[in-house]
Design a protein around this motif. Structure first.
Motif, mmCIF file in Angstrom:
data_model
loop_
_atom_site.group_PDB
_atom_site.id
_atom_site.type_symbol
_atom_site.label_atom_id
_atom_site.label_comp_id
_atom_site.label_asym_id
_atom_site.label_seq_id
_atom_site.Cartn_x
_atom_site.Cartn_y
_atom_site.Cartn_z
ATOM 1 N N PRO A 197 -12.786 -29.196 36.035
ATOM 2 C CA PRO A 197 -11.837 -27.981 36.019
ATOM 3 C C PRO A 197 -10.446 -28.337 35.404
ATOM 4 O O PRO A 197 -10.109 -29.383 35.262
ATOM 5 N N PHE A 198 -9.938 -27.277 34.749
ATOM 6 C CA PHE A 198 -8.653 -27.394 34.339
ATOM 7 C C PHE A 198 -7.543 -27.628 35.288
ATOM 8 O O PHE A 198 -7.387 -27.088 36.479
ATOM 9 N N HIS A 199 -6.481 -28.260 34.648
ATOM 10 C CA HIS A 199 -5.233 -28.629 35.380
ATOM 11 C C HIS A 199 -4.273 -27.442 35.440
ATOM 12 O O HIS A 199 -3.375 -26.987 36.089
ATOM 13 N N LEU A 200 -4.309 -26.668 34.197
ATOM 14 C CA LEU A 200 -3.345 -25.724 33.884
ATOM 15 C C LEU A 200 -3.930 -24.655 33.135
ATOM 16 O O LEU A 200 -4.717 -24.897 32.142
ATOM 17 N N ALA A 201 -3.696 -23.364 33.194
ATOM 18 C CA ALA A 201 -3.839 -22.275 32.202
ATOM 19 C C ALA A 201 -2.694 -21.380 32.131
ATOM 20 O O ALA A 201 -1.941 -20.983 32.691
ATOM 21 N N ILE A 202 -2.549 -21.188 30.503
ATOM 22 C CA ILE A 202 -1.493 -20.493 30.397
ATOM 23 C C ILE A 202 -2.027 -19.267 29.562
ATOM 24 O O ILE A 202 -2.818 -19.523 28.636
ATOM 25 N N LEU A 203 -1.742 -18.062 30.155
ATOM 26 C CA LEU A 203 -2.225 -16.758 29.380
ATOM 27 C C LEU A 203 -1.408 -15.762 28.914
ATOM 28 O O LEU A 203 -0.397 -15.520 29.635
ATOM 29 N N ASN A 204 -1.905 -15.129 27.848
ATOM 30 C CA ASN A 204 -1.306 -13.937 27.461
ATOM 31 C C ASN A 204 -2.563 -13.151 27.012
ATOM 32 O O ASN A 204 -2.740 -12.923 25.888
ATOM 33 N N PRO A 205 -3.131 -12.420 28.055
ATOM 34 C CA PRO A 205 -4.149 -11.851 27.769
ATOM 35 C C PRO A 205 -4.030 -10.475 27.066
ATOM 36 O O PRO A 205 -3.048 -9.880 27.143
ATOM 37 N N PRO A 206 -5.247 -9.882 26.371
ATOM 38 C CA PRO A 206 -5.310 -8.712 25.973
ATOM 39 C C PRO A 206 -4.863 -7.558 27.294
ATOM 40 O O PRO A 206 -5.160 -7.916 28.286
ATOM 41 N N TYR A 207 -4.399 -6.605 26.946
ATOM 42 C CA TYR A 207 -4.130 -5.370 27.864
ATOM 43 C C TYR A 207 -4.839 -4.365 27.344
ATOM 44 O O TYR A 207 -4.220 -3.542 26.301
ATOM 45 N N PHE A 208 -5.887 -3.797 28.131
ATOM 46 C CA PHE A 208 -6.499 -2.452 27.891
ATOM 47 C C PHE A 208 -7.424 -2.216 28.989
ATOM 48 O O PHE A 208 -7.981 -2.987 29.585
ATOM 49 N N LYS A 209 -7.500 -0.726 29.131
ATOM 50 C CA LYS A 209 -8.560 -0.434 30.110
ATOM 51 C C LYS A 209 -9.880 -0.455 29.751
ATOM 52 O O LYS A 209 -10.115 -0.221 28.375
ATOM 53 N N LEU A 210 -10.472 -0.613 30.776
ATOM 54 C CA LEU A 210 -12.323 -0.583 30.539
ATOM 55 C C LEU A 210 -12.705 0.437 31.195
ATOM 56 O O LEU A 210 -12.253 0.788 32.325
ATOM 57 N N ARG A 211 -13.808 0.832 30.451
ATOM 58 C CA ARG A 211 -14.720 1.814 31.550
ATOM 59 C C ARG A 211 -15.357 1.308 32.655
ATOM 60 O O ARG A 211 -15.597 -0.153 32.563
ATOM 61 N N LYS A 212 -15.396 1.779 33.707
ATOM 62 C CA LYS A 212 -15.977 1.236 34.928
ATOM 63 C C LYS A 212 -17.357 0.763 34.589
ATOM 64 O O LYS A 212 -18.110 -0.154 35.279
ATOM 65 N N ASP A 213 -18.144 1.347 33.592
ATOM 66 C CA ASP A 213 -19.475 0.987 33.512
ATOM 67 C C ASP A 213 -19.740 0.100 32.271
ATOM 68 O O ASP A 213 -20.801 -0.170 31.895
ATOM 69 N N SER A 214 -18.565 -0.374 31.785
ATOM 70 C CA SER A 214 -18.488 -1.432 30.472
ATOM 71 C C SER A 214 -19.368 -2.741 31.093
ATOM 72 O O SER A 214 -19.227 -2.920 32.208
ATOM 73 N N PRO A 215 -19.830 -3.423 30.156
ATOM 74 C CA PRO A 215 -20.369 -4.772 30.412
ATOM 75 C C PRO A 215 -19.425 -5.780 31.111
ATOM 76 O O PRO A 215 -19.742 -6.462 31.982
ATOM 77 N N HIS A 216 -18.039 -5.660 30.659
ATOM 78 C CA HIS A 216 -17.161 -6.380 31.318
ATOM 79 C C HIS A 216 -16.881 -6.296 33.062
ATOM 80 O O HIS A 216 -16.883 -7.026 33.483
ATOM 81 N N ALA A 217 -16.904 -5.089 33.062
ATOM 82 C CA ALA A 217 -16.493 -4.587 34.554
ATOM 83 C C ALA A 217 -17.751 -4.850 35.352
ATOM 84 O O ALA A 217 -17.668 -5.225 36.419
ATOM 85 N N ARG A 218 -18.949 -4.608 34.888
ATOM 86 C CA ARG A 218 -20.230 -4.681 35.610
ATOM 87 C C ARG A 218 -20.441 -6.166 35.923
ATOM 88 O O ARG A 218 -20.779 -6.677 36.827
ATOM 89 N N THR A 219 -19.991 -7.102 34.807
ATOM 90 C CA THR A 219 -19.936 -8.373 35.125
ATOM 91 C C THR A 219 -19.001 -8.911 36.184
ATOM 92 O O THR A 219 -19.303 -9.925 36.812
ATOM 93 N N MET A 220 -18.069 -8.425 36.601
ATOM 94 C CA MET A 220 -16.924 -8.687 37.332
ATOM 95 C C MET A 220 -16.813 -7.673 38.469
ATOM 96 O O MET A 220 -15.761 -7.355 39.081
ATOM 97 N N ALA A 221 -18.112 -7.119 38.811
ATOM 98 C CA ALA A 221 -17.970 -6.057 39.799
ATOM 99 C C ALA A 221 -17.392 -6.541 41.182
ATOM 100 O O ALA A 221 -16.797 -5.639 41.935
ATOM 101 N N HIS A 222 -17.299 -7.908 41.373
ATOM 102 C CA HIS A 222 -17.039 -8.492 42.729
ATOM 103 C C HIS A 222 -15.276 -8.397 42.881
ATOM 104 O O HIS A 222 -14.702 -8.653 43.990
ATOM 105 N N ILE A 223 -14.824 -7.979 41.741
ATOM 106 C CA ILE A 223 -13.040 -7.927 41.646
ATOM 107 C C ILE A 223 -12.590 -6.556 41.221
ATOM 108 O O ILE A 223 -11.560 -6.248 41.265
#
Length: 155
Positions: A27-53
């Protein structure tokens, strides 16, 4: 320092079990993020993959934060500049529960105006910089603001 450049989709690639498998056996010791910001459709592959959150119409940056937190070792640190919208609202309720069950806030920086952070890119967003540690007991939180550079420790 050694590094690998991985051209896979960070969310979908990791869900498939391929992203970082060979590059990061520990595992990593540090993560530095400036992630993209945009809304996803609730049925998008990304949202389905992360349905637990996710709930409703999620924002991609929360998925980045969750994956980065998941990749950290115990006591690893995450620093992220993101919209502050995940601190409230129904769409982020499952994310907040998942994330803050694992991560302890150490420092939050707020900005005086929402057009200051990415002025050159004409982004109008209320952002925060969050510093958090994985699987550590609660501690004092340092809160700062770009208004006069004030700092305040919160119990």
């Amino acid at each position: 320092m050694t590094f690998d450049i991985v051209a896979d989709d960070f969310i979908l690639g990791r869900a498939a079990g391929s992203l970082f498998d060979a590059a990061a056996p520990e595992p990593f010791h540090l993560a530095i993020l400036n992630p993209p910001y945009f809304k996803l459709r609730k049925d998008s592959p990304h949202a389905r993959t992360m349905a637990h959150i996710v709930h409703g119409q999620p924002n991609i940056y929360a998925l980045f934060m969750a994956h980065a937190a998941d990749l950290l070792r115990d006591e690893g640190e995450l620093v992220a500049i993101t919209p502050r919208s995940y601190f409230s609202g129904l769409y982020f309720k499952k994310f907040r529960k998942w994330f803050f069950d694992r991560m302890t806030i150490r420092h939050i920086h707020t900005f005086a105006a929402r057009d200051d952070v990415f002025r050159d890119d004409t982004v109008l967003q209320e952002n925060v910089i969050l510093k958090a540690r994985k699987n550590v007991p609660d501690a004092d939180v340092m809160m700062t603001s770009s208004v006069g550079g004030t700092a305040e420790t919160l119990p």
